[in-house]
Design a protein around this motif. Structure first.
Motif, mmCIF file in Angstrom:
data_model
loop_
_atom_site.group_PDB
_atom_site.id
_atom_site.type_symbol
_atom_site.label_atom_id
_atom_site.label_comp_id
_atom_site.label_asym_id
_atom_site.label_seq_id
_atom_site.Cartn_x
_atom_site.Cartn_y
_atom_site.Cartn_z
ATOM 1 N N ILE A 49 74.933 9.571 34.337
ATOM 2 C CA ILE A 49 75.159 8.066 34.118
ATOM 3 C C ILE A 49 73.853 7.618 33.420
ATOM 4 C CG2 ILE A 49 76.719 7.924 36.241
ATOM 5 C CD1 ILE A 49 74.586 6.516 37.733
ATOM 6 N N THR A 50 72.764 8.482 33.372
ATOM 7 C CA THR A 50 71.643 7.943 32.652
ATOM 8 C C THR A 50 71.428 8.367 31.451
ATOM 9 O OG1 THR A 50 70.211 9.482 33.872
ATOM 10 C CG2 THR A 50 70.271 7.304 35.008
ATOM 11 N N GLY A 51 72.220 9.521 31.096
ATOM 12 C CA GLY A 51 72.310 10.164 29.940
ATOM 13 C C GLY A 51 71.015 11.234 29.892
ATOM 14 N N LYS A 52 70.594 11.798 30.977
ATOM 15 C CA LYS A 52 69.402 12.715 31.216
ATOM 16 C C LYS A 52 69.971 13.999 30.998
ATOM 17 C CE LYS A 52 66.070 9.511 33.118
ATOM 18 N NZ LYS A 52 65.436 8.912 32.278
ATOM 19 N N THR A 53 69.181 15.051 30.787
ATOM 20 C CA THR A 53 69.472 16.419 31.026
ATOM 21 C C THR A 53 68.965 16.905 32.187
ATOM 22 O OG1 THR A 53 69.502 16.758 28.541
ATOM 23 C CG2 THR A 53 69.315 18.780 30.162
ATOM 24 N N PRO A 54 69.587 17.335 33.309
ATOM 25 C CA PRO A 54 68.887 17.731 34.666
ATOM 26 C C PRO A 54 68.548 19.227 34.513
ATOM 27 C CG PRO A 54 71.371 17.990 34.691
ATOM 28 C CD PRO A 54 71.143 17.489 33.286
ATOM 29 N N PRO A 55 67.446 19.508 35.272
ATOM 30 C CA PRO A 55 67.075 20.791 35.380
ATOM 31 C C PRO A 55 68.150 21.735 35.738
ATOM 32 C CG PRO A 55 66.254 19.743 37.409
ATOM 33 C CD PRO A 55 67.204 18.878 36.484
ATOM 34 N N ALA A 56 68.131 22.986 35.182
ATOM 35 C CA ALA A 56 69.241 23.951 35.545
ATOM 36 C C ALA A 56 69.069 24.950 36.809
ATOM 37 C CB ALA A 56 69.139 25.245 34.342
ATOM 38 N N HIS A 57 69.985 24.850 37.565
ATOM 39 C CA HIS A 57 70.104 25.771 38.746
ATOM 40 C C HIS A 57 71.080 26.654 38.642
ATOM 41 C CE1 HIS A 57 68.040 22.194 40.268
ATOM 42 N NE2 HIS A 57 67.068 22.842 40.739
ATOM 43 N N PRO A 58 70.817 28.004 38.548
ATOM 44 C CA PRO A 58 71.793 29.044 38.095
ATOM 45 C C PRO A 58 72.547 29.651 39.334
ATOM 46 C CG PRO A 58 69.604 30.252 37.990
ATOM 47 C CD PRO A 58 69.464 28.690 38.303
ATOM 48 N N ASP A 59 72.668 29.015 40.500
ATOM 49 C CA ASP A 59 73.327 29.430 41.669
ATOM 50 C C ASP A 59 73.229 30.949 42.006
ATOM 51 O OD1 ASP A 59 74.515 27.119 41.881
ATOM 52 O OD2 ASP A 59 76.196 27.546 40.579
ATOM 53 N N THR A 60 71.961 31.155 42.186
ATOM 54 C CA THR A 60 71.529 32.641 42.676
ATOM 55 C C THR A 60 70.927 32.749 44.042
ATOM 56 O OG1 THR A 60 69.376 32.123 41.461
ATOM 57 C CG2 THR A 60 70.809 33.366 40.153
ATOM 58 N N GLU A 61 71.012 31.791 44.702
ATOM 59 C CA GLU A 61 70.691 31.635 45.969
ATOM 60 C C GLU A 61 71.156 32.726 46.989
ATOM 61 O OE1 GLU A 61 71.402 29.049 44.695
ATOM 62 O OE2 GLU A 61 69.480 27.865 44.393
ATOM 63 N N THR A 62 70.604 33.670 47.851
ATOM 64 C CA THR A 62 71.209 34.742 48.659
ATOM 65 C C THR A 62 70.533 34.558 49.709
ATOM 66 O OG1 THR A 62 69.381 36.265 47.871
ATOM 67 C CG2 THR A 62 71.408 36.356 46.638
#
Lengths: 169, 169
Positions: free
Chosen positions: A68-81
């Motif tokens: 909603i602010t038009g920003k690019t968020p940090p990536a989180h690749p869903d690798t949590e184990t």
């Protein structure tokens, strides 16, 4: 309820979630099982397990503020184990959300947010927050809480709600 | 996100809940069990069963609109004992919420809402909605959904989210 207020509330709920995970670890220690066993727990075979519920809550929160602010968020690749990495994921999103200030939401109401799962379609920022991001956030947050409760973790409504802005009458 | 928008979203989610209950009835019919068996189902021994989750979601929604506008909501004595009566409870609150208009929320932000469980304390209308009513509403709503899914009822994310204000990009 300004967008900044809404995102601050979401941030607080993620801080609560971080504490629920700690309660899960304490429960596991008390009952002498590996806390990471909880990460695969789910309420139904065709629902997400705890790990994915936490990741999805984090994503709903992160994308709400960013889109909603038009920003690019940090990536989180869903690798949590493991549960340590889930804590880190939650804290990373909390930290990101705390970089937002009231002024960042100027123009957010009408900013068009494209929907990845519906090519050619989108939602206005205000609708996206209200009808998509917030219900999705609370869905995954509450499912994470429900999975922990279902597995005997000692949590109650106060842990869910967290701190509130009390006033004297 | 105006208060009116927020309460309209809550109203829509209650209409979704009404449909989830119908899906529960259809599931029961298909599996040849009494749909009212679902009403006592819970995710943990110390959590509310489905009936109470539905009642609590209805109450969170009803009191949200009433308290921030200074109105007296209709009474619901929590006497529902079957799924038909739960449908009626949900629909009664939906009908009540649809009587609210944008103008009703004038002054709601700062209106003091007393907290029954904390004598002498209250919250400002905006804080009450954001930090108490909405998280509580989504909690009980999602738990009702989770109980149904846990018991095999055929529901998915689209049933949860319901209709959204799509736009062409």
């Amino acid at each position: 309820m300004s967008h900044h207020t809404t995102i601050s509330q979401v941030t607080k709920m993620l801080e609560n979630l971080d504490r629920w995970l700690t309660a899960g670890e304490e429960h596991a220690k008390k009952k002498s099982f590996d806390a990471n066993v909880l990460l695969a727990a789910r309420l139904a075979p065709d629902m997400y397990p705890l790990t994915r519920q936490v990741q999805a809550a984090c994503d709903a929160a992160k994308f709400a503020a960013a889109r909603i602010t038009g920003k690019t968020p940090p990536a989180h690749p869903d690798t949590e184990t493991n549960i340590e990495e889930l804590h880190a994921r939650v804290r990373s999103v909390v930290e990101y959300l705390k970089t937002f200030h009231a002024a960042d939401y100027e123009g957010a109401d009408g900013r068009m947010v494209p929907l990845a799962f519906m090519p050619g379609k989108g939602m206005k920022g205000n609708d996206y927050l209200c009808e998509m991001a917030l219900p999705n956030f609370y869905f995954h947050l509450t499912m994470a809480y429900g999975i922990l409760r279902h597995n005997g973790v000692d949590l109650g409504k106060r842990d869910y709600i967290g701190s509130i802005a009390l006033q004297d009458l």
